[in-house]
Design a protein around this motif. Structure first.
Motif: not given
Length: 264
Positions: A89-105
């Motif tokens: 709960d103290d992690a900063h996640i990059s906004k540029s990573a958004m596409q990585l969470f759309s699926n696991s392909d």
């Protein structure tokens, strides 16, 4: 993709901070109640500490962190997820990573864990890489790269880790990302390049969050008794630091601390 977020019951403010700062349309945040190591009964804690295989210290917070991640793996298996993202709960996640969470392909079939975090230090990765998605690359992780504030985990790896840690207890980042302990040799671990996750303490725009799940880890280690295990460990340490870098010219050192995406 589901994001399994480890968070103490008493840390509702940190949960709110994480959700507001890491809001992505393509993931579902699943809160995992963290284990507070300070509340464990003495007998239970003593039993767990007997399962240590290394000389790394295990204060209450570190012990709780280990148990918390095992709890997240169990939740993932219960839900039937093929892949999930595990974080704290103290992690900063990059906004540029958004596409990585759309699926696991984009996650390779032969991968067990994809570490997505930086601690702004050096680590050793393969020179060869393969594409992920959106310009990201995947490299084989070759050396210790501590921290557990962001990793993609496969279902098969979660099941295997739970089995491997049934009678084993060490700091969770050493268990997952330190080849000297031996468990990582049983898994195929990749590093996302550039990294997309960074703990607040390492972030350029830190929010000043203080560690809660795992408290500060003492720098002084307990000494390992002299014997075959210590000799093997010392040989491996010297080999990695002096001999191996000269022999394996196909490997490179990559400073993930220079990757800016994690602070976006």
């Amino acid at each position: 993709m589901k994001c399994y977020l480890i968070n103490l019951e008493r840390s509702a403010d940190r949960l709110d901070w994480f959700v507001s700062n890491n809001a992505f349309p393509n993931w579902e945040i699943v809160r995992v109640g963290a284990v507070d190591g300070t509340t464990l009964e003495a007998a239970n804690r003593a039993s767990l500490l007997k399962q240590k295989k290394s000389d790394y210290p295990m204060p209450a917070g570190v012990l709780g962190c280990f148990l918390s991640h095992r709890r997240a793996w169990s939740r993932m298996l219960e839900a039937g997820d093929e892949w999930a993202f595990v974080t704290e709960d103290d992690a900063h996640i990059s906004k540029s990573a958004m596409q990585l969470f759309s699926n696991s392909d984009w996650l390779p079939d032969d991968a067990d864990i994809v570490k997505a975090e930086t601690t702004r230090g050096n680590t050793e990765v393969s020179a060869d890489s393969r594409p992920a998605k959106g310009g990201f690359r995947l490299r084989n992780l070759k050396a210790a790269h501590r921290g557990t504030a962001g990793y993609f985990l496969s279902r098969k790896a979660a099941a295997r880790l739970l089995k491997l840690t049934e009678d084993y207890c060490d700091p969770i980042d050493e268990v997952l990302f330190n080849p000297e302990l031996g468990l990582t040799g049983k898994l195929n671990i990749l590093q996302l390049d550039p990294a997309i996750s960074v703990q607040d303490v390492f972030a350029k725009r830190s929010s000043g969050l203080q560690p809660t799940i795992r408290h500060s880890i003492p720098k002084q280690k307990n000494r390992m008794p002299f014997g075959p295990a210590k000799i093997e460990r010392e040989f491996f340490r010297v080999y990695r630091k002096s001999v191996r870098p000269r022999l394996l010219t196909w490997m490179r050192k990559s400073s993930f601390g220079q990757i800016a995406h994690a602070d976006d």
